[in-house]
Design a protein around this motif. Structure first.
Motif, PDB file in Angstrom:
ATOM      1  N   THR A   1     -71.949  56.112 111.463  1.00 41.76           N
ATOM      2  CA  THR A   1     -72.714  55.612 110.694  1.00 41.76           C
ATOM      3  C   THR A   1     -73.894  54.115 112.438  1.00 41.76           C
ATOM      4  OG1 THR A   1     -72.290  53.295 109.735  1.00 41.76           O
ATOM      5  CG2 THR A   1     -73.451  55.589 109.329  1.00 41.76           C
ATOM      6  N   ALA A   2     -74.511  53.954 113.051  1.00 45.77           N
ATOM      7  CA  ALA A   2     -74.515  53.238 114.240  1.00 45.77           C
ATOM      8  C   ALA A   2     -74.356  51.785 113.772  1.00 45.77           C
ATOM      9  CB  ALA A   2     -75.912  52.917 115.169  1.00 45.77           C
ATOM     10  N   ASP A   3     -73.826  50.213 114.289  1.00 45.60           N
ATOM     11  CA  ASP A   3     -73.927  49.208 114.113  1.00 45.60           C
ATOM     12  C   ASP A   3     -74.937  48.649 114.170  1.00 45.60           C
ATOM     13  OD1 ASP A   3     -70.891  50.105 114.066  1.00 45.60           O
ATOM     14  OD2 ASP A   3     -70.689  49.009 115.501  1.00 45.60           O
ATOM     15  N   GLY A   4     -75.276  47.634 112.922  1.00 48.33           N
ATOM     16  CA  GLY A   4     -76.586  46.689 112.893  1.00 48.33           C
ATOM     17  C   GLY A   4     -77.435  47.408 112.174  1.00 48.33           C
ATOM     18  N   ASN A   5     -77.396  48.665 111.353  1.00 49.56           N
ATOM     19  CA  ASN A   5     -78.558  49.377 110.807  1.00 49.56           C
ATOM     20  C   ASN A   5     -79.140  48.310 109.460  1.00 49.56           C
ATOM     21  OD1 ASN A   5     -78.224  51.533 112.250  1.00 49.56           O
ATOM     22  ND2 ASN A   5     -77.400  52.989 110.221  1.00 49.56           N
ATOM     23  N   ARG A   6     -80.457  48.188 109.891  1.00 41.70           N
ATOM     24  CA  ARG A   6     -80.900  47.537 108.700  1.00 41.70           C
ATOM     25  C   ARG A   6     -80.927  48.222 106.901  1.00 41.70           C
ATOM     26  NH1 ARG A   6     -85.828  46.453 108.921  1.00 41.70           N
ATOM     27  NH2 ARG A   6     -86.305  48.292 110.301  1.00 41.70           N
ATOM     28  N   LEU A   7     -81.227  48.688 107.058  1.00 37.68           N
ATOM     29  CA  LEU A   7     -80.988  50.031 105.758  1.00 37.68           C
ATOM     30  C   LEU A   7     -79.585  50.816 105.991  1.00 37.68           C
ATOM     31  CD1 LEU A   7     -84.833  50.845 106.060  1.00 37.68           C
ATOM     32  CD2 LEU A   7     -83.866  49.016 104.806  1.00 37.68           C
ATOM     33  N   PRO A   8     -79.560  51.136 104.578  1.00 40.01           N
ATOM     34  CA  PRO A   8     -78.645  52.164 104.778  1.00 40.01           C
ATOM     35  C   PRO A   8     -78.806  53.329 104.967  1.00 40.01           C
ATOM     36  CG  PRO A   8     -78.615  50.941 102.236  1.00 40.01           C
ATOM     37  CD  PRO A   8     -79.782  50.211 103.691  1.00 40.01           C
ATOM     38  N   PHE A   9     -77.898  54.147 105.891  1.00 40.83           N
ATOM     39  CA  PHE A   9     -77.705  55.546 106.129  1.00 40.83           C
ATOM     40  C   PHE A   9     -77.540  56.171 104.793  1.00 40.83           C
ATOM     41  CE2 PHE A   9     -77.435  59.098 108.106  1.00 40.83           C
ATOM     42  CZ  PHE A   9     -78.071  59.358 108.867  1.00 40.83           C
ATOM     43  N   THR A  10     -78.847  56.786 104.816  1.00 37.69           N
ATOM     44  CA  THR A  10     -78.277  57.622 103.577  1.00 37.69           C
ATOM     45  C   THR A  10     -78.304  59.508 104.723  1.00 37.69           C
ATOM     46  OG1 THR A  10     -81.057  58.260 103.484  1.00 37.69           O
ATOM     47  CG2 THR A  10     -80.121  56.372 102.432  1.00 37.69           C
ATOM     48  N   VAL A  11     -77.635  60.032 103.876  1.00 37.93           N
ATOM     49  CA  VAL A  11     -77.478  61.914 102.981  1.00 37.93           C
ATOM     50  C   VAL A  11     -77.634  62.569 102.003  1.00 37.93           C
ATOM     51  CG1 VAL A  11     -76.032  63.850 103.936  1.00 37.93           C
ATOM     52  CG2 VAL A  11     -76.519  61.439 105.263  1.00 37.93           C
ATOM     53  N   ALA A  12     -79.250  63.521 102.034  1.00 40.76           N
ATOM     54  CA  ALA A  12     -79.442  63.915 101.111  1.00 40.76           C
ATOM     55  C   ALA A  12     -79.048  65.619 100.189  1.00 40.76           C
ATOM     56  CB  ALA A  12     -80.833  64.032 100.756  1.00 40.76           C
ATOM     57  N   ALA A  13     -78.526  65.688  99.287  1.00 41.88           N
ATOM     58  CA  ALA A  13     -77.624  66.851  99.577  1.00 41.88           C
ATOM     59  C   ALA A  13     -77.346  66.808  97.917  1.00 41.88           C
ATOM     60  CB  ALA A  13     -76.345  67.270 100.095  1.00 41.88           C
ATOM     61  N   GLN A  14     -78.259  68.853  98.242  1.00 41.57           N
ATOM     62  CA  GLN A  14     -78.510  69.342  96.412  1.00 41.57           C
ATOM     63  C   GLN A  14     -79.541  68.185  95.559  1.00 41.57           C
ATOM     64  OE1 GLN A  14     -75.510  70.157  93.807  1.00 41.57           O
ATOM     65  NE2 GLN A  14     -76.278  72.394  94.242  1.00 41.57           N
ATOM     66  N   ASN A  15     -78.732  67.419  94.414  1.00 44.72           N
ATOM     67  CA  ASN A  15     -79.104  66.724  93.866  1.00 44.72           C
ATOM     68  C   ASN A  15     -78.723  64.778  93.720  1.00 44.72           C
ATOM     69  OD1 ASN A  15     -77.167  67.390  92.420  1.00 44.72           O
ATOM     70  ND2 ASN A  15     -77.995  67.739  90.643  1.00 44.72           N
ATOM     71  N   GLY A  16     -77.988  64.914  94.849  1.00 46.13           N
ATOM     72  CA  GLY A  16     -77.081  64.457  95.232  1.00 46.13           C
ATOM     73  C   GLY A  16     -77.507  63.309  96.826  1.00 46.13           C
ATOM     74  N   LEU A  17     -77.076  61.460  96.484  1.00 47.78           N
ATOM     75  CA  LEU A  17     -77.255  61.183  97.086  1.00 47.78           C
ATOM     76  C   LEU A  17     -76.387  60.446  97.947  1.00 47.78           C
ATOM     77  CD1 LEU A  17     -79.894  60.005  99.355  1.00 47.78           C
ATOM     78  CD2 LEU A  17     -80.156  58.300  97.657  1.00 47.78           C
ATOM     79  N   ILE A  18     -76.262  60.328  99.102  1.00 47.51           N
ATOM     80  CA  ILE A  18     -75.238  59.754  99.552  1.00 47.51           C
ATOM     81  C   ILE A  18     -75.601  58.182 100.715  1.00 47.51           C
ATOM     82  CG2 ILE A  18     -72.986  59.335 101.268  1.00 47.51           C
ATOM     83  CD1 ILE A  18     -74.504  63.233 100.039  1.00 47.51           C
ATOM     84  N   GLU A  19     -74.379  57.059 100.883  1.00 49.15           N
ATOM     85  CA  GLU A  19     -75.590  56.240 101.545  1.00 49.15           C
ATOM     86  C   GLU A  19     -74.476  55.556 102.270  1.00 49.15           C
ATOM     87  OE1 GLU A  19     -79.063  54.653  98.588  1.00 49.15           O
ATOM     88  OE2 GLU A  19     -77.488  53.753  98.172  1.00 49.15           O
ATOM     89  N   ALA A  20     -74.598  54.773 102.732  1.00 52.65           N
ATOM     90  CA  ALA A  20     -73.246  54.369 103.844  1.00 52.65           C
ATOM     91  C   ALA A  20     -73.958  53.002 105.151  1.00 52.65           C
ATOM     92  CB  ALA A  20     -72.521  55.246 104.639  1.00 52.65           C
ATOM     93  N   ARG A  21     -73.266  52.386 105.743  1.00 52.67           N
ATOM     94  CA  ARG A  21     -73.700  51.360 106.253  1.00 52.67           C
ATOM     95  C   ARG A  21     -73.263  51.352 107.735  1.00 52.67           C
ATOM     96  NH1 ARG A  21     -78.157  47.443 105.203  1.00 52.67           N
ATOM     97  NH2 ARG A  21     -77.993  47.377 102.711  1.00 52.67           N
ATOM     98  N   ARG A  22     -71.857  50.870 107.395  1.00 49.50           N
ATOM     99  CA  ARG A  22     -70.674  51.020 108.590  1.00 49.50           C
ATOM    100  C   ARG A  22     -69.762  51.981 108.009  1.00 49.50           C
ATOM    101  NH1 ARG A  22     -69.332  45.148 111.646  1.00 49.50           N
ATOM    102  NH2 ARG A  22     -67.979  47.263 112.841  1.00 49.50           N
ATOM    103  N   ALA A  23     -69.578  52.919 108.513  1.00 48.15           N
ATOM    104  CA  ALA A  23     -68.296  54.119 108.205  1.00 48.15           C
ATOM    105  C   ALA A  23     -68.633  54.893 109.157  1.00 48.15           C
ATOM    106  CB  ALA A  23     -69.415  54.416 106.501  1.00 48.15           C
ATOM    107  N   ARG A  24     -67.791  56.317 108.730  1.00 49.01           N
ATOM    108  CA  ARG A  24     -67.827  57.946 109.118  1.00 49.01           C
ATOM    109  C   ARG A  24     -67.385  59.056 107.607  1.00 49.01           C
ATOM    110  NH1 ARG A  24     -63.565  60.480 111.667  1.00 49.01           N
ATOM    111  NH2 ARG A  24     -62.002  59.265 110.612  1.00 49.01           N
ATOM    112  N   PHE A  25     -68.272  59.767 107.277  1.00 53.10           N
ATOM    113  CA  PHE A  25     -68.020  60.165 106.268  1.00 53.10           C
ATOM    114  C   PHE A  25     -68.106  62.151 106.838  1.00 53.10           C
ATOM    115  CE2 PHE A  25     -72.019  58.115 106.438  1.00 53.10           C
ATOM    116  CZ  PHE A  25     -72.665  59.229 105.467  1.00 53.10           C
ATOM    117  N   ASN A  26     -67.766  62.867 105.944  1.00 54.98           N
ATOM    118  CA  ASN A  26     -68.350  64.115 105.950  1.00 54.98           C
ATOM    119  C   ASN A  26     -68.156  64.278 104.813  1.00 54.98           C
ATOM    120  OD1 ASN A  26     -66.796  66.358 107.657  1.00 54.98           O
ATOM    121  ND2 ASN A  26     -67.328  66.775 105.110  1.00 54.98           N
TER     122      ASN A  26
END
Length: 327
Positions: A173-198
């Motif tokens: 994720t980029a620095d300074g995001n006002r909103l959480p960055f989300t990833v929807a996959a199947q019936n789940g939701l991943i949220e992150a502000r300052r993170a690196r994830f797979n």
């Protein structure tokens, strides 16, 4: 032929089974115009549907070519006359498969394009063996692994997240995001502000691994927080407990490597098939349970046949079109 328009979302095994049915039906000479329309709708349901059909078709073509070669080498007619009441392997290949060659000539050209068309309908995508990096301004840097399909979510002209339709991605994720960055996959939701994830979405399962920072995973009425080197897996029904994992193994694909540590050969074959054109077919269940220890370079997957030959009792036959038969 069954019309799948109103069928529920099938599993990977069911998709493969349906793809085989389409292969047989479309090469039988009995397919109608209505069957053609039903087939196009079936292929359009997801990239996995179109990909499964192409794979089954490649296996069928490889068998047909092998049967033709065997018949020529033996001096036999492609459609041997009945010599006994027992079906031989050559009779099956030379007869049932070679008889459908004319159907394949008619179908080959448009069908080779349908998998690409299914992928290209997404905002971001990769083909077999392809990896790429995409920078979403003021949002995230996205690494796409092989056979990945992603759509981009926007809100008031700002990118707020992604939808992972299939495949695997690593997101920073980029620095300074006002909103959480989300990833929807199947019936789940991943949220992150300052993170690196797979995030990996294959075989009807989603695997989320936190590599840096913190990641929240929401599934139905459950929610968990992941710290670095932690992972959860979920499907349509349940969310697993948090597990500690080796991040280097999760991200080995970023170094164009595949790492297997005591992995059953059947699972190794499934993984390698994601990265190479053609198809590897394992026809022995007992052999598929043999554990494999290996490091494979994605740039040298032609070495896979040599690796398999080291497995006890394994024999590998190479056919045209990138087909490997392990028996």
């Amino acid at each position: 032929m069954t019309d799948y328009r109103n069928a529920p979302a099938p599993s990977s095994d069911r998709i493969t089974r349906e793809a085989r049915e389409w292969v047989v039906h479309l090469s039988s000479g009995r397919a109608s115009a209505a069957d053609g329309e039903a087939f196009r709708r079936w292929c359009a349901r997801s990239p996995e549907h179109a990909r499964a059909f192409v794979h089954c078709r490649q296996v069928w073509q490889g068998m047909e070519q092998a049967a033709t070669s065997e018949s020529i080498e033996a001096g036999a007619h492609p459609l041997p006359r009945r010599r006994s009441s027992r079906f031989t392997r050559r009779a099956f290949l030379g007869g049932a498969v070679a008889a459908s060659a004319a159907g394949w000539l008619a179908l080959r050209s448009p069908l080779d394009l349908w998998t690409r068309m299914g992928m290209q309908s997404a905002d971001l995508w990769t083909g077999t063996g392809e990896q790429r990096e995409v920078v979403l301004p003021n949002a995230a840097t996205v690494q796409l692994n092989t056979r990945t399909s992603i759509d981009v979510n926007r809100q008031a002209e700002q990118i707020t997240g992604l939808v992972l339709n299939s495949g695997e991605t690593e997101i920073t994720t980029a620095d300074g995001n006002r909103l959480p960055f989300t990833v929807a996959a199947q019936n789940g939701l991943i949220e992150a502000r300052r993170a690196r994830f797979n995030v990996r979405f294959t075989d009807d399962r989603v695997r989320v691994t936190c590599l840096d920072g913190q990641v929240a995973v929401r599934h139905r009425h459950q929610s968990v927080q992941l710290q670095p080197a932690q992972q959860v897996v979920y499907n349509t029904a349940r969310l697993s407990s948090v597990q500690h994992v080796d991040p280097d193994r999760v991200t080995a694909w970023r170094q164009r490597m595949l790492v297997f540590n005591g992995t059953p050969l059947a699972q190794v074959v499934d993984e390698v098939n994601r990265y190479r054109p053609g198809q590897i077919v394992l026809v022995n269940d007992q052999l598929g349970r043999v554990p494999v220890q290996a490091y494979l370079s994605l740039d040298k997957l032609e070495d896979f046949a040599a690796l398999v030959k080291e497995v006890r009792g394994a024999e590998v036959r190479s056919l045209p079109g990138g087909i490997l038969i392990i028996s």
